[in-house]
Design an enzyme around this catalytic site. Structure first.
Site, PDB file in Angstrom:
ATOM      1  N   HIS A 136      -8.115 -22.196 -13.161  1.00 37.06           N
ATOM      2  CA  HIS A 136      -7.562 -21.043 -12.186  1.00 37.06           C
ATOM      3  C   HIS A 136      -6.853 -20.214 -12.984  1.00 37.06           C
ATOM      4  CE1 HIS A 136      -8.772 -22.557  -8.491  1.00 37.06           C
ATOM      5  NE2 HIS A 136      -7.811 -23.483  -8.376  1.00 37.06           N
ATOM      6  N   TYR A 177      -0.237 -19.313  -2.223  1.00 35.75           N
ATOM      7  CA  TYR A 177       1.297 -19.717  -1.514  1.00 35.75           C
ATOM      8  C   TYR A 177       1.537 -18.684  -0.509  1.00 35.75           C
ATOM      9  CZ  TYR A 177       1.525 -22.586  -5.775  1.00 35.75           C
ATOM     10  OH  TYR A 177       1.365 -23.640  -6.601  1.00 35.75           O
ATOM     11  N   PRO A 191       6.765 -30.270  -4.447  1.00 35.02           N
ATOM     12  CA  PRO A 191       5.543 -29.940  -5.075  1.00 35.02           C
ATOM     13  C   PRO A 191       5.208 -28.507  -5.226  1.00 35.02           C
ATOM     14  CG  PRO A 191       5.594 -31.011  -2.940  1.00 35.02           C
ATOM     15  CD  PRO A 191       6.846 -31.040  -3.495  1.00 35.02           C
ATOM     16  N   LYS A 212       4.602 -29.458 -10.431  1.00 35.79           N
ATOM     17  CA  LYS A 212       5.025 -29.782 -11.740  1.00 35.79           C
ATOM     18  C   LYS A 212       5.414 -31.247 -11.843  1.00 35.79           C
ATOM     19  CE  LYS A 212       5.551 -26.113 -13.595  1.00 35.79           C
ATOM     20  NZ  LYS A 212       4.083 -25.804 -13.842  1.00 35.79           N
ATOM     21  N   TYR A 220       4.732 -21.449 -14.346  1.00 35.58           N
ATOM     22  CA  TYR A 220       3.526 -22.065 -13.574  1.00 35.58           C
ATOM     23  C   TYR A 220       2.517 -22.676 -14.313  1.00 35.58           C
ATOM     24  CZ  TYR A 220       0.437 -22.653  -9.764  1.00 35.58           C
ATOM     25  OH  TYR A 220      -0.428 -23.477  -8.774  1.00 35.58           O
TER      26      TYR A 220
HETATM   27  P1  FAS Z   1       3.639 -42.972  -9.347  1.00 37.44           P
HETATM   28  O1  FAS Z   1       4.645 -43.001  -8.140  1.00 37.44           O
HETATM   29  O2  FAS Z   1       2.561 -42.137  -9.057  1.00 37.44           O
HETATM   30  O3  FAS Z   1       3.624 -44.291  -9.772  1.00 37.44           O
HETATM   31  C1  FAS Z   1       4.299 -45.483  -9.862  1.00 37.44           C
HETATM   32  C2  FAS Z   1       3.686 -46.750  -9.964  1.00 37.44           C
HETATM   33  O4  FAS Z   1       4.668 -47.933 -10.159  1.00 37.44           O
HETATM   34  C3  FAS Z   1       3.017 -46.999  -8.344  1.00 37.44           C
HETATM   35  O5  FAS Z   1       1.654 -47.265  -8.741  1.00 37.44           O
HETATM   36  C4  FAS Z   1       4.007 -48.080  -7.733  1.00 37.44           C
HETATM   37  O6  FAS Z   1       3.056 -48.788  -7.039  1.00 37.44           O
HETATM   38  C5  FAS Z   1       4.287 -48.524  -9.110  1.00 37.44           C
HETATM   39  N1  FAS Z   1       5.447 -49.433  -8.788  1.00 37.44           N
HETATM   40  C6  FAS Z   1       6.799 -49.048  -8.012  1.00 37.44           C
HETATM   41  N2  FAS Z   1       7.578 -50.075  -8.103  1.00 37.44           N
HETATM   42  C7  FAS Z   1       7.073 -51.027  -8.921  1.00 37.44           C
HETATM   43  C8  FAS Z   1       7.614 -52.377  -9.425  1.00 37.44           C
HETATM   44  N3  FAS Z   1       8.819 -52.892  -8.753  1.00 37.44           N
HETATM   45  N4  FAS Z   1       6.717 -53.023 -10.131  1.00 37.44           N
HETATM   46  C9  FAS Z   1       5.610 -52.498 -10.303  1.00 37.44           C
HETATM   47  N5  FAS Z   1       5.126 -51.511 -10.130  1.00 37.44           N
HETATM   48  C10 FAS Z   1       5.818 -50.913  -9.309  1.00 37.44           C
HETATM   49  N6  FAS Z   1       3.121 -33.525  -7.620  1.00 37.44           N
HETATM   50  C11 FAS Z   1       2.355 -32.268  -7.726  1.00 37.44           C
HETATM   51  O7  FAS Z   1       2.415 -31.638  -8.971  1.00 37.44           O
HETATM   52  N7  FAS Z   1       1.744 -31.819  -6.861  1.00 37.44           N
HETATM   53  C12 FAS Z   1       1.729 -32.358  -5.488  1.00 37.44           C
HETATM   54  O8  FAS Z   1       1.137 -31.719  -4.833  1.00 37.44           O
HETATM   55  C13 FAS Z   1       2.417 -33.535  -5.374  1.00 37.44           C
HETATM   56  N8  FAS Z   1       2.377 -34.212  -4.138  1.00 37.44           N
HETATM   57  C14 FAS Z   1       2.962 -35.462  -3.929  1.00 37.44           C
HETATM   58  C15 FAS Z   1       2.966 -36.022  -2.644  1.00 37.44           C
HETATM   59  C16 FAS Z   1       3.567 -37.243  -2.385  1.00 37.44           C
HETATM   60  C17 FAS Z   1       3.670 -37.828  -1.127  1.00 37.44           C
HETATM   61  C18 FAS Z   1       4.311 -37.745  -3.388  1.00 37.44           C
HETATM   62  C19 FAS Z   1       4.975 -39.021  -3.254  1.00 37.44           C
HETATM   63  C20 FAS Z   1       4.278 -37.174  -4.786  1.00 37.44           C
HETATM   64  C21 FAS Z   1       3.696 -35.905  -5.031  1.00 37.44           C
HETATM   65  N9  FAS Z   1       3.572 -35.321  -6.211  1.00 37.44           N
HETATM   66  C22 FAS Z   1       3.263 -34.175  -6.291  1.00 37.44           C
HETATM   67  C23 FAS Z   1       4.411 -36.058  -7.377  1.00 37.44           C
HETATM   68  C24 FAS Z   1       3.360 -36.986  -7.980  1.00 37.44           C
HETATM   69  O9  FAS Z   1       2.199 -36.554  -8.291  1.00 37.44           O
HETATM   70  C25 FAS Z   1       4.132 -37.453  -8.861  1.00 37.44           C
HETATM   71  O10 FAS Z   1       4.565 -36.871  -9.996  1.00 37.44           O
HETATM   72  C26 FAS Z   1       3.209 -38.315  -9.933  1.00 37.44           C
HETATM   73  O11 FAS Z   1       2.594 -39.537  -8.970  1.00 37.44           O
HETATM   74  C27 FAS Z   1       3.960 -39.249 -10.701  1.00 37.44           C
HETATM   75  O12 FAS Z   1       3.508 -40.225 -11.783  1.00 37.44           O
HETATM   76  P2  FAS Z   1       4.147 -41.561 -11.931  1.00 37.44           P
HETATM   77  O13 FAS Z   1       5.360 -41.317 -12.891  1.00 37.44           O
HETATM   78  O14 FAS Z   1       3.269 -42.374 -12.395  1.00 37.44           O
HETATM   79  O15 FAS Z   1       4.679 -42.217 -10.505  1.00 37.44           O
HETATM   80  C1  PHB Z   2      -2.371 -29.454  -4.760  1.00 35.15           C
HETATM   81  O1  PHB Z   2      -3.683 -28.766  -4.849  1.00 35.15           O
HETATM   82  O2  PHB Z   2      -2.011 -30.639  -4.061  1.00 35.15           O
HETATM   83  C2  PHB Z   2      -1.156 -28.454  -4.929  1.00 35.15           C
HETATM   84  C3  PHB Z   2      -1.332 -27.310  -5.349  1.00 35.15           C
HETATM   85  C4  PHB Z   2      -0.396 -26.560  -5.829  1.00 35.15           C
HETATM   86  C5  PHB Z   2       1.021 -26.857  -5.667  1.00 35.15           C
HETATM   87  C6  PHB Z   2       1.164 -28.275  -4.987  1.00 35.15           C
HETATM   88  C7  PHB Z   2       0.174 -29.160  -4.733  1.00 35.15           C
HETATM   89  O3  PHB Z   2       1.825 -26.121  -6.108  1.00 35.15           O
END
Ligand code: FAS
Ligand code: PHB
Length: 396
Positions: free
Chosen positions: A72, A202, A294, A298, A386
């Protein structure tokens, strides 16, 4: 068992760290409490900064990203019924973002780890991190009714916001900063062509925020701001599509292609940072240390930059026999984290309707939107944040 680095968590942080350490010849074991299928089932992020895509290629898992990711060059802001393009590529001297789902990134990393036959313990229960403030840290967990222990040199806490690593740090040794937003995001995934295949959109409407994104040219990702007490079952597909259209400008709304949703979930929005990110021989990375709303896309990208710093620190320790990278890890990460926290807070505040913002606050928001799209300086500021600030931004 013994390893050099014990990684807690098989999300993007843990798997990317494991892959980079493996390529540098550093032994590591990943300990995950869920199954791999469960981890892949979590639908989350979708926009990758250049730093993240470069790191995935460095880790040797960039093939599918390069074949299927969508680059993009711009984003669009919609308000007062009008769409405004922000030329991110032009304003940043050529930087771009890539649409490629976190699920696919995680799958690529899982497959690479499996192909290299690297030790990954799924369904590990009651994980404990022990003696991380000594020179002999250990990880203990249960699996198949047995208690297991791993001796290691370092522990990487990649276990997300609800993980055990940060929770194991004594309260007096950690400072937490948090802001919870008074709304959530209802997100859907649908196998329909995205309404805007070349720009993330957005929208700030009087009904609330909406976002139009994608996973591929045949799979769309959409979000609408919703009250915190909404439930997924309150939202039929039809209600979602109708509401999304009402929040876009009329021309774009008329082009939205609808279809059955294949995933629907509501996520709360919060800003959170834990300081420091290092505790003796245990290091926090990704959501274990910080959360951003989100809006600025980031979360996943900050996890990747933490892993870039941490993998480099471990490589320096084992290869160059220096702890300089380890000793500066927390400070370097937090400098970048707080700038991403600021940007994510700013864009969330700019683009959402807040329950208590009426009158003056609303007029200020409208003035800021008008300023951003008409000031090259402000558009450039939005654009450079961004695409992600350089890793050494502000370093003297
Ligand atoms: P994660 O949470 O992905 O991974 C952590 C791992 O550790 C998991 O697999 C978990 O099962 C494991 N774990 C936890 N406790 C444990 C324990 N006691 N023992 C062993 N393992 C354990 N970011 C964006 O940039 N854009 C988005 O649109 C976006 N949407 C999101 C929506 C939701 C619902 C959530 C919760 C997050 C969103 N995020 C988004 C942020 C997300 O993408 C995170 O930044 C990303 O998953 C971070 O990755 P990890 O640090 O690996 O953490
Ligand atoms: C997504 O594609 O999930 C997405 C894109 C832009 C954002 C957040 C989430 O700012």
């Amino acid at each position: 068992m013994r390893t050099q680095v014990a990684i807690i968590g098989a999300g993007p942080s843990g798997l990317l760290l494991g892959q980079l350490l493996h390529k540098a010849g550093i032994d590591n074991i990943v300990i995950e409490r869920q199954t791999g299928e469960y981890v892949l089932g979590r639908i989350r992020a979708g926009i990758l900064e250049q730093i993240t895509t470069d790191l995935l290629r460095e880790a040797g898992v960039g093939q599918r990203l390069d074949a299927e990711g969508t680059v993009h060059h711009s984003i669009e802001l919609v308000f007062a019924g009008t769409r405004h393009a922000i030329d991110v590529h032009g304003l940043t001297g050529g930087s771009v973002v890539t649409a490629y789902g976190q699920t696919e990134m995680t799958r690529d990393l899982m497959e690479a780890r499996s192909a290299a036959n690297l030790p990954t313990i799924y369904e590990a229960a009651n994980v404990e991190v022990l003696d991380y403030d000594s020179n002999n840290p250990r990880v203990r967990y249960q699996k198949d009714g047995q208690t297991h222990e791993i001796a290691c040199d370092f522990i990487a806490g990649c276990d997300g916001f609800h993980g055990v690593c940060r929770a194991s740090v004594p309260k007096g040794a950690i400072t937490e900063f948090e802001k919870v937003y008074p709304f959530g995001w209802l997100g859907v995934l649908a196998d329909v062509p995205p309404v805007s295949p070349h720009a993330i959109v957005y929208a700030n409407s009087e009904r609330g925020f909406a976002l139009c994104s994608m996973r591929s040219l045949t799979r769309s990702r959409y979000y609408v701001q919703c009250p915190l007490d909404d439930k997924v079952e309150d939202w039929s597909d039809q209600r979602f599509w109708d509401e999304l259209r009402l929040r876009l400008d009329p021309e774009m709304a008329s082009r939205v292609i609808t279809g059955p949703t294949i995933e629907k979930s509501i996520a709360p929005l919060r800003s959170f940072v834990a300081e420091p990110m290092r505790f003796g021989r245990m290091f926090l990375a990704g959501d274990a240390a910080h959360i951003v709303p989100p809006t600025g896309a980031k979360g996943l990208n900050l996890a990747a930059s933490d892993v870039k710093y941490l993998s480099g620190a471990f490589i320096e320790y084992y290869r160059d026999k220096t702890s300089a990278g380890i000793d500066s890890y927390s400070e370097r990460c937090l400098r970048r984290v707080w700038k991403a926290e600021r940007f994510s807070w700013w864009l969330t505040t700019l683009m959402h309707r807040f329950p208590d913002t009426a009158g003056f606050g609303q007029k200020i928001q409208e003035a800021e939107l008008d300023y951003v799209v008409n000031s090259e300086a402000m558009s450039r500021s939005l654009a450079e944040n961004y695409v992600g600030l350089p890793l050494n931004f502000g370093e003297r």
